[in-house]
Design an enzyme around this catalytic site. Sequence first.
Site, PDB file in Angstrom:
ATOM      1  N   TYR A  91      45.226  46.732  41.610  1.00 35.92           N
ATOM      2  CA  TYR A  91      44.222  47.227  42.556  1.00 35.92           C
ATOM      3  C   TYR A  91      42.909  46.453  42.379  1.00 35.92           C
ATOM      4  O   TYR A  91      42.353  45.912  43.328  1.00 35.92           O
ATOM      5  CB  TYR A  91      43.954  48.731  42.349  1.00 35.92           C
ATOM      6  CG  TYR A  91      42.583  49.125  42.827  1.00 35.92           C
ATOM      7  CD1 TYR A  91      42.318  49.256  44.174  1.00 35.92           C
ATOM      8  CD2 TYR A  91      41.521  49.284  41.921  1.00 35.92           C
ATOM      9  CE1 TYR A  91      41.042  49.546  44.624  1.00 35.92           C
ATOM     10  CE2 TYR A  91      40.247  49.578  42.356  1.00 35.92           C
ATOM     11  CZ  TYR A  91      40.011  49.706  43.713  1.00 35.92           C
ATOM     12  OH  TYR A  91      38.734  49.973  44.146  1.00 35.92           O
TER      13      TYR A  91
ATOM     14  N   LYS B  54      40.763  43.416  44.711  1.00 32.34           N
ATOM     15  CA  LYS B  54      39.352  43.380  45.126  1.00 32.34           C
ATOM     16  C   LYS B  54      38.728  42.019  44.789  1.00 32.34           C
ATOM     17  O   LYS B  54      37.987  41.454  45.595  1.00 32.34           O
ATOM     18  CB  LYS B  54      38.557  44.501  44.448  1.00 32.34           C
ATOM     19  CG  LYS B  54      38.914  45.898  44.929  1.00 32.34           C
ATOM     20  CD  LYS B  54      38.502  46.115  46.372  1.00 32.34           C
ATOM     21  CE  LYS B  54      38.971  47.433  46.933  1.00 32.34           C
ATOM     22  NZ  LYS B  54      38.801  47.559  48.390  1.00 32.34           N
TER      23      LYS B  54
ATOM     24  N   SER C 219      34.289  46.355  44.320  1.00 31.42           N
ATOM     25  CA  SER C 219      34.209  47.306  43.209  1.00 31.42           C
ATOM     26  C   SER C 219      33.635  46.627  41.966  1.00 31.42           C
ATOM     27  O   SER C 219      33.825  45.426  41.756  1.00 31.42           O
ATOM     28  CB  SER C 219      35.626  47.802  42.919  1.00 31.42           C
ATOM     29  OG  SER C 219      35.695  48.396  41.658  1.00 31.42           O
TER      30      SER C 219
HETATM   31  N1  UFG Z   1      38.717  60.472  33.036  1.00 37.68           N
HETATM   32  C1  UFG Z   1      39.156  61.461  32.177  1.00 37.68           C
HETATM   33  N2  UFG Z   1      40.066  62.353  32.634  1.00 37.68           N
HETATM   34  C2  UFG Z   1      40.563  62.297  33.907  1.00 37.68           C
HETATM   35  C3  UFG Z   1      40.106  61.296  34.782  1.00 37.68           C
HETATM   36  C4  UFG Z   1      39.187  60.381  34.316  1.00 37.68           C
HETATM   37  O1  UFG Z   1      38.732  61.530  31.024  1.00 37.68           O
HETATM   38  O2  UFG Z   1      41.417  63.131  34.256  1.00 37.68           O
HETATM   39  C5  UFG Z   1      37.726  59.511  32.552  1.00 37.68           C
HETATM   40  C6  UFG Z   1      38.246  58.082  32.551  1.00 37.68           C
HETATM   41  O3  UFG Z   1      38.980  57.816  31.374  1.00 37.68           O
HETATM   42  C7  UFG Z   1      36.947  57.306  32.656  1.00 37.68           C
HETATM   43  C8  UFG Z   1      36.050  58.214  33.512  1.00 37.68           C
HETATM   44  O4  UFG Z   1      36.636  59.502  33.431  1.00 37.68           O
HETATM   45  O5  UFG Z   1      36.386  57.181  31.400  1.00 37.68           O
HETATM   46  C9  UFG Z   1      35.991  57.796  34.966  1.00 37.68           C
HETATM   47  O6  UFG Z   1      37.299  57.653  35.451  1.00 37.68           O
HETATM   48  P1  UFG Z   1      37.640  57.531  37.001  1.00 37.68           P
HETATM   49  O7  UFG Z   1      39.125  57.430  37.125  1.00 37.68           O
HETATM   50  O8  UFG Z   1      36.962  58.605  37.763  1.00 37.68           O
HETATM   51  O9  UFG Z   1      36.924  56.180  37.415  1.00 37.68           O
HETATM   52  P2  UFG Z   1      37.194  54.682  36.903  1.00 37.68           P
HETATM   53  O10 UFG Z   1      35.887  54.233  36.344  1.00 37.68           O
HETATM   54  O11 UFG Z   1      38.363  54.553  36.038  1.00 37.68           O
HETATM   55  O12 UFG Z   1      37.614  53.980  38.247  1.00 37.68           O
HETATM   56  C10 UFG Z   1      36.694  53.762  39.221  1.00 37.68           C
HETATM   57  C11 UFG Z   1      37.354  53.707  40.596  1.00 37.68           C
HETATM   58  C12 UFG Z   1      38.129  52.453  40.774  1.00 37.68           C
HETATM   59  C13 UFG Z   1      37.364  51.257  40.316  1.00 37.68           C
HETATM   60  C14 UFG Z   1      36.864  51.442  38.918  1.00 37.68           C
HETATM   61  C15 UFG Z   1      36.047  50.304  38.437  1.00 37.68           C
HETATM   62  O13 UFG Z   1      38.226  54.809  40.797  1.00 37.68           O
HETATM   63  O14 UFG Z   1      38.405  52.326  42.147  1.00 37.68           O
HETATM   64  O15 UFG Z   1      36.055  52.579  38.901  1.00 37.68           O
HETATM   65  O16 UFG Z   1      35.627  50.504  37.145  1.00 37.68           O
HETATM   66  F1  UFG Z   1      38.123  50.133  40.340  1.00 37.68           F
END
Ligand code: UFG
Length: 341
Positions: A151, A155, A125
């Site tokens: 998590y 990785k 990741s």
């Molecule tokens: N977000 C919201 N509301 C929500 C969900 C997400 O505003 O209900 C925002 C988050 O704050 C973030 C963006 O949407 O700014 C993306 O969030 P995600 O949870 O979809 O993805 P992440 O980038 O946090 O996480 C992903 C993967 C992980 C990985 C990570 C690495 O889910 O497995 O990227 O950056 F580790």
Amino acid sequence: MKNILVTGGAGYIGSHTVVELINSGFNPIIVDDFRNSDPLILAGIEKITNKEPLTYKIDICNKEALEIVFKENQIYGIIHFAAYKAVGESVEFPLKYYFNNLVGLTTILECMLEFSIENLVFSSSCTVYGEPAGVKEVTENSRKVKPSSPYGNSKLISENIIEDTFTANKHLKTICLRYFNPIGAHPSGQIGELPHGKPNNLLPFVTQTAIGKHEKLTVFGRDYPTDDGTCIRDYIHVVDLAKAHVKTIKFLENEAEGLNDAFNIGTGKGTSVLEIIKKFEKISNQKLNWEFGKRRSGDVIEIYANAKKSFEILNWKAELTVDDAIKDAWNWENTLKKFNR
Ligand code: UFG
């Protein structure tokens, strides 16, 4: 036809990869204990490909059970997906994450050595880069930092375990693919993400809100130092991501020597949370109920891939757009409704 063992092959990225392996003339063998996946997905794979991949319902941490798979089949390579992936849950239950993700990997590596299997593709990741200092576009050589969640850290540790195993066994060919943000579903509407419980990720929450499973989406934070104040990610269509695995296996087929390497799998383009919402509203032709909320702890502000190395060495690049992914995710959400899911 070469057998490729796909751990977590009934999961989100795993199932799309199984389809692309079949499309490319490989014979995927699924190992999945279905703790976070659904037999519905196997039916979907069959509908798309007209093939029913051999499937073992096995926990990969159970070495004795896993050995049976290797005894019964000659395996050319392994694509190892099976792992826990919920960032928030990992903060609450770190040992659950470290046990499952690391024991799973070491068991796979032990079997590789025991059964003389050379090829491994590991699902890593972009979390290994943490918050990029300065430039937000990261290359494989960008500084790696300890990720903020167990998590993510599992990785990074996994990448180190693979590297050390390679150093001691130089005939192995091991590749870590560092995924950015996988979204979307198969365009056929037959397979897609099936999150158990409330999804943590943005797009499943968007589509589930739009279909009425949640009242509203909360946008985590509005005052980040980005153009619109929301976080920026490199969203990649899951079918493109699946194809990256096939390209990696094909690359390994042509490599005579052992190797250990890592590749960014992203589009090279960043999209903000608000942009995703706007795109969704346009594509689905409906307003989404959303509001701003507090920042989510541990969120990276902005990151996107430099994916040149993947193009130059694996001959892979993303072909689908964020719009394609949103369209396919919305189609999948509507399909799930028909299944009462
Ligand atoms: N977000 C919201 N509301 C929500 C969900 C997400 O505003 O209900 C925002 C988050 O704050 C973030 C963006 O949407 O700014 C993306 O969030 P995600 O949870 O979809 O993805 P992440 O980038 O946090 O996480 C992903 C993967 C992980 C990985 C990570 C690495 O889910 O497995 O990227 O950056 F580790």
